[in-house]
Design an enzyme around this catalytic site. Structure first.
Site, PDB file in Angstrom:
ATOM      1  N   CYS A  38      20.993  95.212  37.057  1.00  0.00           N
ATOM      2  CA  CYS A  38      20.263  95.934  36.265  1.00  0.00           C
ATOM      3  C   CYS A  38      19.734  96.892  36.852  1.00  0.00           C
ATOM      4  CB  CYS A  38      19.465  94.686  35.895  1.00  0.00           C
ATOM      5  SG  CYS A  38      18.525  93.499  36.735  1.00  0.00           S
ATOM      6  N   ASN A  75      17.065  94.185  40.102  1.00  0.00           N
ATOM      7  CA  ASN A  75      18.171  92.462  40.229  1.00  0.00           C
ATOM      8  C   ASN A  75      16.968  91.792  41.060  1.00  0.00           C
ATOM      9  OD1 ASN A  75      20.190  92.031  43.657  1.00  0.00           O
ATOM     10  ND2 ASN A  75      20.365  91.741  41.204  1.00  0.00           N
ATOM     11  N   CYS A  91      15.791  89.702  37.724  1.00  0.00           N
ATOM     12  CA  CYS A  91      15.570  89.496  36.628  1.00  0.00           C
ATOM     13  C   CYS A  91      17.539  89.318  35.535  1.00  0.00           C
ATOM     14  CB  CYS A  91      14.738  89.994  35.440  1.00  0.00           C
ATOM     15  SG  CYS A  91      13.331  89.897  35.447  1.00  0.00           S
ATOM     16  N   ARG A  92      17.525  89.684  35.135  1.00  0.00           N
ATOM     17  CA  ARG A  92      18.663  90.195  34.293  1.00  0.00           C
ATOM     18  C   ARG A  92      19.410  89.618  34.749  1.00  0.00           C
ATOM     19  NH1 ARG A  92      18.128  95.236  30.875  1.00  0.00           N
ATOM     20  NH2 ARG A  92      17.190  96.579  32.489  1.00  0.00           N
ATOM     21  N   SER A  93      20.136  91.039  35.891  1.00  0.00           N
ATOM     22  CA  SER A  93      21.823  90.750  36.954  1.00  0.00           C
ATOM     23  C   SER A  93      21.740  89.354  37.585  1.00  0.00           C
ATOM     24  CB  SER A  93      21.994  91.366  37.448  1.00  0.00           C
ATOM     25  OG  SER A  93      21.186  92.355  38.362  1.00  0.00           O
ATOM     26  N   ASP A 133      14.772  93.245  28.952  1.00  0.00           N
ATOM     27  CA  ASP A 133      14.531  93.485  30.278  1.00  0.00           C
ATOM     28  C   ASP A 133      13.466  92.066  29.817  1.00  0.00           C
ATOM     29  OD1 ASP A 133      13.376  92.634  33.171  1.00  0.00           O
ATOM     30  OD2 ASP A 133      13.653  95.166  33.667  1.00  0.00           O
TER      31      ASP A 133
END
Length: 157
Positions: A8, A11, A13-15, A125
């Site tokens: 993301c 690095n 939140c999402r990934s 995000d």
């Protein structure tokens, strides 16, 4: 060994959420010796930091460990070190191609590419939306489908 890198922007939140969720389902399927998981960001602003508090709170609630996760920036050598680089959105894909032009043997795709008829084509995000639960819902669906895809494609048992 199949090596998967989730990507993301920062690095945090999402990934890392995808890394933790995917690692959890890989472990539950007893496939940890077959599949290696990591995550990175296209930007380096958060390098060395733990996942965002919202991600950590949600993963704790779901009883998914994010122990030991720390943000890192994607590097050119990741194209040689991973078989799959899985991005969270279209901008991540564009940014990845800016880091390294040639893909080599690595598969670069979005996580939602593994979901038929997805609610979203890009995973929003939560750093900006604040909706970590919705992100988690999409990440979980994508990770589950990605694992099924890898099991079928690579005949993992």
């Amino acid at each position: 060994m199949i090596r998967v890198l989730f990507v993301c922007l920062g690095n945090i939140c999402r990934s890392p959420m995808a890394e933790a969720v995917f690692r959890d389902i890989v472990e539950k399927e007893n496939l940890s010796t077959e599949i290696q998981v990591d995550s990175g960001g296209t930007g380096g602003w958060h390098t060395g930091k733990k996942p965002h508090q919202g991600t950590r709170d949600l993963l704790d609630k779901e009883r998914i460990s994010c122990e030991g996760l720390a943000a890192r920036q994607v590097k050119k050598s990741d194209w040689d070190d991973f078989d799959y680089i899985i991005a969270m959105d279209d901008q991540n894909i564009t940014d990845l191609h800016g880091i390294r032009k040639e893909d080599g043997a690595v598969v670069i795709a979005k996580l939602m590419d593994f979901v038929s008829e997805p609610e979203e084509v890009n995973i929003p995000d939560p750093y900006y939306t604040g909706d970590f639960m919705y992100t988690y819902k999409l990440v979980s669906e994508g990770c589950s489908n990605l694992l099924n895809y890898l099991i079928e494609k690579h005949t993992i048992s």
